[in-house]
Design a protein around this motif. Structure first.
Motif, PDB file in Angstrom:
ATOM      1  N   VAL A  44      40.991  26.974  39.218  1.00  0.00           N
ATOM      2  CA  VAL A  44      42.406  27.241  39.482  1.00  0.00           C
ATOM      3  C   VAL A  44      43.045  27.711  38.187  1.00  0.00           C
ATOM      4  N   ASP A  95      42.094  41.053  50.992  1.00  0.00           N
ATOM      5  CA  ASP A  95      42.301  39.986  50.010  1.00  0.00           C
ATOM      6  C   ASP A  95      41.074  39.101  49.850  1.00  0.00           C
ATOM      7  N   PHE A 137      46.803  42.965  37.985  1.00  0.00           N
ATOM      8  CA  PHE A 137      45.918  43.712  38.873  1.00  0.00           C
ATOM      9  C   PHE A 137      46.479  45.135  38.994  1.00  0.00           C
ATOM     10  N   TYR A 182      43.522  37.600  33.767  1.00  0.00           N
ATOM     11  CA  TYR A 182      43.370  36.640  34.863  1.00  0.00           C
ATOM     12  C   TYR A 182      44.581  35.713  34.967  1.00  0.00           C
ATOM     13  N   LYS A 183      44.985  35.173  33.824  1.00  0.00           N
ATOM     14  CA  LYS A 183      46.111  34.234  33.837  1.00  0.00           C
ATOM     15  C   LYS A 183      47.422  34.951  34.134  1.00  0.00           C
ATOM     16  N   SER A 197      37.151  41.745  46.855  1.00  0.00           N
ATOM     17  CA  SER A 197      38.195  42.732  46.558  1.00  0.00           C
ATOM     18  C   SER A 197      39.043  42.290  45.368  1.00  0.00           C
ATOM     19  N   ILE A 198      39.367  40.996  45.342  1.00  0.00           N
ATOM     20  CA  ILE A 198      40.201  40.484  44.245  1.00  0.00           C
ATOM     21  C   ILE A 198      39.460  40.654  42.916  1.00  0.00           C
ATOM     22  N   PHE A 199      38.186  40.313  42.925  1.00  0.00           N
ATOM     23  CA  PHE A 199      37.424  40.485  41.688  1.00  0.00           C
ATOM     24  C   PHE A 199      37.283  41.944  41.316  1.00  0.00           C
ATOM     25  N   GLY A 200      37.130  42.776  42.323  1.00  0.00           N
ATOM     26  CA  GLY A 200      37.044  44.215  42.070  1.00  0.00           C
ATOM     27  C   GLY A 200      38.275  44.708  41.341  1.00  0.00           C
ATOM     28  N   ARG A 201      39.455  44.301  41.839  1.00  0.00           N
ATOM     29  CA  ARG A 201      40.706  44.741  41.204  1.00  0.00           C
ATOM     30  C   ARG A 201      40.819  44.206  39.779  1.00  0.00           C
ATOM     31  N   LEU A 202      40.412  42.959  39.610  1.00  0.00           N
ATOM     32  CA  LEU A 202      40.501  42.335  38.287  1.00  0.00           C
ATOM     33  C   LEU A 202      39.569  43.039  37.292  1.00  0.00           C
ATOM     34  N   VAL A 203      38.338  43.238  37.735  1.00  0.00           N
ATOM     35  CA  VAL A 203      37.338  43.837  36.836  1.00  0.00           C
ATOM     36  C   VAL A 203      37.702  45.284  36.491  1.00  0.00           C
ATOM     37  N   THR A 204      38.209  46.046  37.475  1.00  0.00           N
ATOM     38  CA  THR A 204      38.577  47.428  37.166  1.00  0.00           C
ATOM     39  C   THR A 204      39.812  47.468  36.245  1.00  0.00           C
ATOM     40  N   GLU A 252      47.634  37.429  35.986  1.00  0.00           N
ATOM     41  CA  GLU A 252      47.487  38.056  37.303  1.00  0.00           C
ATOM     42  C   GLU A 252      47.760  39.550  37.230  1.00  0.00           C
ATOM     43  N   ALA A 279      39.619  27.272  34.356  1.00  0.00           N
ATOM     44  CA  ALA A 279      39.739  28.727  34.336  1.00  0.00           C
ATOM     45  C   ALA A 279      39.427  29.285  32.957  1.00  0.00           C
ATOM     46  N   MET A 303      31.892  42.408  46.924  1.00  0.00           N
ATOM     47  CA  MET A 303      32.654  43.491  46.295  1.00  0.00           C
ATOM     48  C   MET A 303      32.010  44.840  46.641  1.00  0.00           C
TER      49      MET A 303
END
Lengths: 186, 326
Positions: free
Chosen positions: A110, B211, B200, B195-196, B215-222, B198, B44, A134
């Motif tokens: 979290v 969501d 994106f 990440y902290k 997909s969330i990781f995809g947006r974060l990594v890109t 947010e 985290a 992904m």
């Protein structure tokens, strides 16, 4: 009644000391159980005969999350371990940082700013399962990761002799030879 | 009949022990919950080496979507890929004694408080850094002068950057600088910040629908990858220069090679009118970095073992560099 005067303090003290000695001995003779925190293809997964890559010979290869026993000896960044590989008990040196107290696992996470749905979900960590999701959800990312796969496969083949399971000892040999041929080391 | 010994306070003592025991259980429970919540909130901040590796794969995917990688399709390209991987692995193994302390690396900052701005936790992460699969170095098929280091040990160097080098020691300077970003955990520091916060904001966000976790990781990594195209922040660049220069000397290379490379980059910037959106434009002014590295070499009297600087040794290194890249 002065019962404490008759109490066998010396005997109790002797028993306590004996117990402490046993605990101490057990810790150092049996060592501490730890887990391997790197992949089997990592150069750090090699158990060496000496606590130095350039002087040591490979004795065996560890795999991720394998349990090893530390023997209470360390030199520089290396610690001495005992481990069973292919049914054979081996003692040798590995980097301290390649070992962990807990096995590797993807844990739920979290954020400090709790309650954010995206972060809470993203916080589960990236692993092969989430990477697969992904890829399935994005043809573009799938194509891009396919190129990473191809790169890793050819790099592994060149450095470790196998596209999927490169030999870390072969990679270490490459590094040693590079230093020697370039006359970078004495 | 023998009278049983009973201390007058024994009953009270027993009751007190029981009471404290019960209260202790409740207290322990409450404490455990608190500790558990604390652990979860802090978790985290900690990533397994395997997770960092997968983050690195995602960031690398975006990098080689933009710049095609050099493929190992013939003897020459195989030699090139082997050469840069051997160099990175050798340097990493030969530089164990080089400090990773933020205090020592941040010597360009005059204020002592700011020098430790990374904090104890970040410093601890650097001290405990381990790569899940070691370093993996790839070449990018572009004449642009650029290089990237991702979390998890991926390092990408453009052919343009290789062509900027006159010899092996200069290429080693680029490799040492990029290795520093990995060893000092700069990529993961930026990942945590994204990440902290947010963040994106990737222009490639359209690659991902819905969501789901993927997909969330995809947006974060890109997002993190696109941030990498802008380069690291000035403090991280200075740290990488400091570690890289010390690493050069420790590995047997000429530390002055870092100065040479930076001067060539400066000339490249001037000749090519580097634009605001370009990678190099986001680095600190090169002239400042040149001065910083020169001062570091003088102040710390950095020099390799004289034997590695002998004529035959330099010749041996330059011969293999020429064979691989010229």
């Amino acid at each position: 009644m002065n019962w404490w005067k008759k109490f066998p303090w010396r005997r109790v003290l002797a028993v306590v000391l004996a117990c402490a000695a046993l605990v101490f001995a057990a810790t150092f003779v049996r060592g501490e159980a730890m887990f391997v925190g790197v992949d089997a293809s990592s150069p750090d997964a090699v158990v060496l005969s000496e606590p130095d890559l350039f002087d040591g010979e490979p004795l065996g290869k560890l795999v991720a999350n394998q349990e090893v026993e530390t023997l209470g000896q360390s030199k520089g960044e290396y610690v001495k371990i005992r481990v069973v590989i292919n049914g054979k008990k081996i003692e040798g040196w590995v980097k301290r940082l390649a070992l962990r107290k807990e096995p590797l696992q993807s844990q739920p996470r979290v954020t400090e700013a709790s309650g954010a749905k995206q972060s809470a979900q993203a916080g589960k960590g990236l692993n092969d399962k989430i990477e697969k999701e992904m890829r399935e959800g994005s043809p573009e990312m799938n194509a891009a990761l396919k190129r990473v796969d191809d790169f890793e496969a050819s790099r592994n083949r060149l450095m470790g002799g196998d596209a999927k399971n490169p030999d870390p000892a072969k990679q270490n040999e490459h590094y040693k030879t590079f230093g020697k041929d370039g006359q970078l080391r004495n | 009949m023998k009278k049983k010994f009973q201390h007058p306070l024994a009953g009270t003592l027993l009751a007190a022990i029981l009471l404290f025991g019960l209260a202790g259980c409740k207290l322990f429970e409450a404490l455990s919950e608190g500790v558990s919540a604390l652990k979860q909130a802090k978790v985290a901040d900690s990533y397994d080496p395997s997770e960092e590796y997968y983050i690195g794969r995602g960031v690398s995917a975006v990098i080689i979507d933009k710049y095609a990688p050099v493929e190992a399709k013939d003897n020459r390209t195989e030699r090139q890929i082997t050469y840069v991987n051997e160099m990175a692995g050798y340097v990493e193994a030969a530089t164990k004694g080089v400090t990773r302390s933020a205090f020592a690396l941040g010597s360009h900052i005059s204020n002592e408080k700011d020098r430790n701005s990374r904090g104890e936790k970040a410093q601890e992460r650097v001290a405990n850094l381990v790569l899940y699969k070691g370093f993996q170095v790839g070449l990018l098929q572009t004449e642009e002068v650029t290089a990237f280091a991702t979390p998890g040990g991926f390092l990408w160097i453009s052919i343009g950057a290789v062509n900027l080098c006159n010899n092996e020691d200069e290429l080693a300077a680029i490799v040492c600088h990029e290795l520093a970003h990995i060893i000092l955990n700069h990529g993961m520091d930026n990942y945590r910040a994204a990440y902290k916060g947010e963040i994106f904001t990737s222009t490639l966000g359209g690659w991902f629908k819905g969501d789901g976790e993927g997909s969330i990781f995809g947006r974060l990594v890109t997002s993190v990858a696109e941030d990498a195209f802008k380069g690291y922040n000035p403090e991280q660049e200075y740290e990488a220069d400091a570690w890289g220069t010390r690493a050069l000397a420790a590995a047997g290379y000429a530390p002055e090679a870092m100065v040479k490379v930076l001067e060539r980059v400066e000339a490249y910037e001037k000749a090519n009118d580097v634009k605001e959106e370009d990678y190099l434009a986001h680095h600190p002014p090169i002239s400042n970095r040149v001065k910083y590295v020169k001062d570091l070499i003088t102040k710390e009297k950095l020099k390799p073992n004289p034997k590695t600087m002998s004529g035959p040794a330099i010749q041996a290194r330059n011969k293999r560099f020429e064979e691989a890249f010229r």
